[in-house]
Design a protein around this motif. Structure first.
Motif, PDB file in Angstrom:
ATOM      1  N   ASP A 145      47.197  34.226  36.297  1.00 48.16           N
ATOM      2  CA  ASP A 145      47.079  35.262  37.422  1.00 48.16           C
ATOM      3  C   ASP A 145      47.718  36.587  36.850  1.00 48.16           C
ATOM      4  O   ASP A 145      48.578  36.677  36.230  1.00 48.16           O
ATOM      5  N   ARG A 146      46.675  37.592  37.059  1.00 50.84           N
ATOM      6  CA  ARG A 146      47.301  38.991  36.910  1.00 50.84           C
ATOM      7  C   ARG A 146      46.873  40.006  38.001  1.00 50.84           C
ATOM      8  O   ARG A 146      45.654  39.626  38.556  1.00 50.84           O
ATOM      9  N   VAL A 147      47.377  41.020  38.023  1.00 57.47           N
ATOM     10  CA  VAL A 147      47.248  41.961  39.011  1.00 57.47           C
ATOM     11  C   VAL A 147      45.869  42.975  38.337  1.00 57.47           C
ATOM     12  O   VAL A 147      46.487  43.609  37.308  1.00 57.47           O
ATOM     13  N   ASN A 189      55.048  37.366  47.304  1.00 54.82           N
ATOM     14  CA  ASN A 189      53.686  36.465  46.959  1.00 54.82           C
ATOM     15  C   ASN A 189      54.123  35.731  45.561  1.00 54.82           C
ATOM     16  O   ASN A 189      54.882  36.392  44.977  1.00 54.82           O
ATOM     17  N   PHE A 190      53.519  34.603  45.384  1.00 53.00           N
ATOM     18  CA  PHE A 190      53.597  33.987  44.205  1.00 53.00           C
ATOM     19  C   PHE A 190      52.186  33.580  43.688  1.00 53.00           C
ATOM     20  O   PHE A 190      51.284  33.396  44.035  1.00 53.00           O
ATOM     21  N   VAL A 191      52.498  33.936  42.197  1.00 57.45           N
ATOM     22  CA  VAL A 191      51.139  33.657  41.479  1.00 57.45           C
ATOM     23  C   VAL A 191      51.470  32.738  40.288  1.00 57.45           C
ATOM     24  O   VAL A 191      52.636  32.595  39.797  1.00 57.45           O
ATOM     25  N   LEU A 192      50.367  32.325  39.649  1.00 55.45           N
ATOM     26  CA  LEU A 192      50.563  31.717  38.509  1.00 55.45           C
ATOM     27  C   LEU A 192      50.682  32.449  37.166  1.00 55.45           C
ATOM     28  O   LEU A 192      50.209  33.295  36.998  1.00 55.45           O
ATOM     29  N   PRO A 193      51.979  32.104  36.602  1.00 52.36           N
ATOM     30  CA  PRO A 193      52.071  33.093  35.391  1.00 52.36           C
ATOM     31  C   PRO A 193      51.231  32.834  34.206  1.00 52.36           C
ATOM     32  O   PRO A 193      50.870  31.727  34.134  1.00 52.36           O
ATOM     33  N   VAL A 194      50.958  33.745  33.708  1.00 51.11           N
ATOM     34  CA  VAL A 194      49.952  34.032  32.573  1.00 51.11           C
ATOM     35  C   VAL A 194      48.670  33.485  33.211  1.00 51.11           C
ATOM     36  O   VAL A 194      47.727  34.292  32.505  1.00 51.11           O
ATOM     37  N   THR A 218      55.671  34.933  38.038  1.00 47.43           N
ATOM     38  CA  THR A 218      55.369  34.101  39.322  1.00 47.43           C
ATOM     39  C   THR A 218      55.414  34.986  40.552  1.00 47.43           C
ATOM     40  O   THR A 218      54.540  34.700  41.529  1.00 47.43           O
ATOM     41  N   VAL A 219      56.620  35.578  40.942  1.00 44.91           N
ATOM     42  CA  VAL A 219      56.913  36.373  42.072  1.00 44.91           C
ATOM     43  C   VAL A 219      56.428  37.848  42.068  1.00 44.91           C
ATOM     44  O   VAL A 219      56.415  38.498  41.025  1.00 44.91           O
ATOM     45  N   ARG A 220      55.613  38.195  43.075  1.00 40.61           N
ATOM     46  CA  ARG A 220      54.993  39.423  43.054  1.00 40.61           C
ATOM     47  C   ARG A 220      55.447  39.928  44.462  1.00 40.61           C
ATOM     48  O   ARG A 220      55.023  39.206  45.661  1.00 40.61           O
ATOM     49  N   ILE A 250      44.129  40.142  42.664  1.00 38.19           N
ATOM     50  CA  ILE A 250      44.611  39.127  41.740  1.00 38.19           C
ATOM     51  C   ILE A 250      43.331  38.565  41.161  1.00 38.19           C
ATOM     52  O   ILE A 250      42.477  37.945  41.784  1.00 38.19           O
ATOM     53  N   GLU A 251      43.404  38.537  39.612  1.00 37.01           N
ATOM     54  CA  GLU A 251      42.447  37.795  38.840  1.00 37.01           C
ATOM     55  C   GLU A 251      43.024  36.902  38.155  1.00 37.01           C
ATOM     56  O   GLU A 251      44.149  36.810  37.489  1.00 37.01           O
ATOM     57  N   ARG A 252      42.241  35.222  38.173  1.00 38.14           N
ATOM     58  CA  ARG A 252      42.710  34.459  37.427  1.00 38.14           C
ATOM     59  C   ARG A 252      41.605  34.212  36.280  1.00 38.14           C
ATOM     60  O   ARG A 252      40.598  33.926  36.519  1.00 38.14           O
ATOM     61  N   PHE A 253      42.246  34.452  35.165  1.00 39.60           N
ATOM     62  CA  PHE A 253      41.500  34.344  34.055  1.00 39.60           C
ATOM     63  C   PHE A 253      40.234  35.031  33.932  1.00 39.60           C
ATOM     64  O   PHE A 253      38.834  34.833  33.800  1.00 39.60           O
ATOM     65  N   GLY A 254      40.383  36.250  34.567  1.00 40.12           N
ATOM     66  CA  GLY A 254      39.441  37.497  34.491  1.00 40.12           C
ATOM     67  C   GLY A 254      38.614  37.297  35.816  1.00 40.12           C
ATOM     68  O   GLY A 254      37.559  38.117  35.827  1.00 40.12           O
ATOM     69  N   ARG A 255      38.656  36.323  36.569  1.00 41.54           N
ATOM     70  CA  ARG A 255      37.933  36.369  38.065  1.00 41.54           C
ATOM     71  C   ARG A 255      38.967  36.585  39.233  1.00 41.54           C
ATOM     72  O   ARG A 255      39.772  36.199  39.248  1.00 41.54           O
TER      73      ARG A 255
END
Length: 368
Positions: free
Chosen positions: A56-58, A49-54, A22-24, A34-39
């Motif tokens: 969101d990805r860099v 920064n905080f992202v949704l695990p699984v 979650t933490v970046r 950051i892409e969420r589910f490929g977008r």
């Protein structure tokens, strides 16, 4: 192991994993897409920064600082059909991380190819001389074209510099010969200019020297003439003050005659026409009886006798003194006439030796 402990450990591990996902943490001058589910979702800024695990990805990590890119030498043909290799240096900066990641696949390769094509267009309209001397113009045109093309890619081109322009070896040799000839020409011109200035300065120095010498000679002649004029004036005043008669002047005139031929530079001498008159005056002054062939002694004795007969007061001692004075005067006059004649003879002899004798008093001229 207690069966309760195992689920607790698994749950703890899962929690730690979720927190880590979650933490970046983004470093300064970096941007993460950051892409969420490929977008594409958003761009993370520097800091925590905080992202949704699984979910969101860099996708990309970009450096937004100014970057330097040096391309390999590229062959370019000039207007006069010469192939030159040009090496460029590009200074750029990413202003939009999303566009740099999604608008172009490889922005460095795109910038490199765009630089090559722009160079060929710009240098194709210039000859080699213009290419070598117009780097600022080429840099400005390259920057304008690249800035317009890379703006939609989220990249700003700050500067474009030409690092090297390498013409063919034959052109290099010709350019070296040309530069050597130019240097030799400038050296010859400078040498000639130096000699010219040296000659001008030497001529000016000689001119100033001649002027100063002429002025010195002029002042010396003026002072000498003033001295001579004052000397003549003093002599003239002394003569008139002592009331000298014509006999004394004639005698001094004869004394001056021997000095006429003393100069070594004289080629002719002027014999005054009054020479005979001066000799006659001096002779007359010291006794005319010598010219008639009479003895001055008996005449003086007769005069003395007559005076004695008339006055009866003249003694024989006075008669002897007067006779001696008369003889001395006649001898002095003869000696002066003899010296004058010798001076005239010497002057005529030297004049005949150089081939010319002039007599202004009588207007005679003779040449050998």
């Amino acid at each position: 192991m207690d069966p309760v402990v195992i689920p607790i450990l698994v749950a703890a591990i899962v929690v730690v994993f979720l927190v880590a996902a979650t933490v970046r943490i983004v470093p300064q001058a970096r941007r993460y897409n950051i892409e969420r589910f490929g977008r594409y979702r958003r761009t993370l800024q520097p800091g925590l920064n905080f992202v949704l695990p699984v979910a969101d990805r860099v996708n990309t990590k970009l450096d937004v600082r100014e970057q330097v890119y040096s391309s390999d030498p590229k062959p370019v043909i000039t207007e006069d059909n010469l192939v030159v290799n040009i090496d460029t240096v590009l200074y750029y900066q990413i202003t939009d991380p999303r566009a740099a990641a999604y608008e172009v696949a490889d922005y460095l390769q795109a910038i490199d190819q765009l630089t090559v094509t722009t160079l060929r267009n710009v240098i194709g309209s210039m000859d080699l001389e213009g290419t070598l001397t117009s780097r600022e113009e080429i840099n400005a045109r390259l920057r304008t074209v690249l800035d317009e093309a890379t703006g939609k890619w989220g990249i700003r081109v700050n500067r474009v510099e030409i690092k090297a322009i390498d013409p063919p070896n034959t052109i290099k040799e010709a350019m070296e010969k040309q530069m050597r000839a130019e240097r030799d020409k400038r050296a010859a011109i400078l040498h000639a200019e130096g000699e010219r200035q040296a000659k001008i300065l030497t001529a000016e120095g000689t001119k100033q020297k001649d002027i100063l010498e002429a002025q010195g000679t002029q002042q010396a002649m003026i002072l000498r003439a003033d001295g001579e004029s004052k000397a003549v004036e003093l002599v003239f005043q002394a003569v008139h003050r002592n009331n000298a008669d014509a006999k004394v002047l004639a005698y001094k005139y004869l004394e001056t005659l021997p000095h006429l031929a003393n100069s070594d530079n004289n080629t002719f001498w002027v014999i005054p026409g009054e020479l005979t008159e001066a000799v006659r005056t001096v002779t007359t002054a010291f006794g005319d009886r010598s010219t008639t062939g009479q003895s001055p002694g008996p005449q003086r004795e007769e005069v003395s006798r007559d005076d004695t007969a008339e006055k009866g007061s003249t003694t024989p001692e006075l008669e002897e003194v007067d006779s001696t004075l008369a003889l001395d005067a006649v001898a002095a006059a003869d000696e002066a006439a003899k010296q004058a004649a010798e001076a005239v003879s010497d002057a005529k002899a030297e004049a005949e030796a150089v081939g010319e004798v002039r007599l202004p008093g009588r207007g005679q001229t003779r040449e050998e």
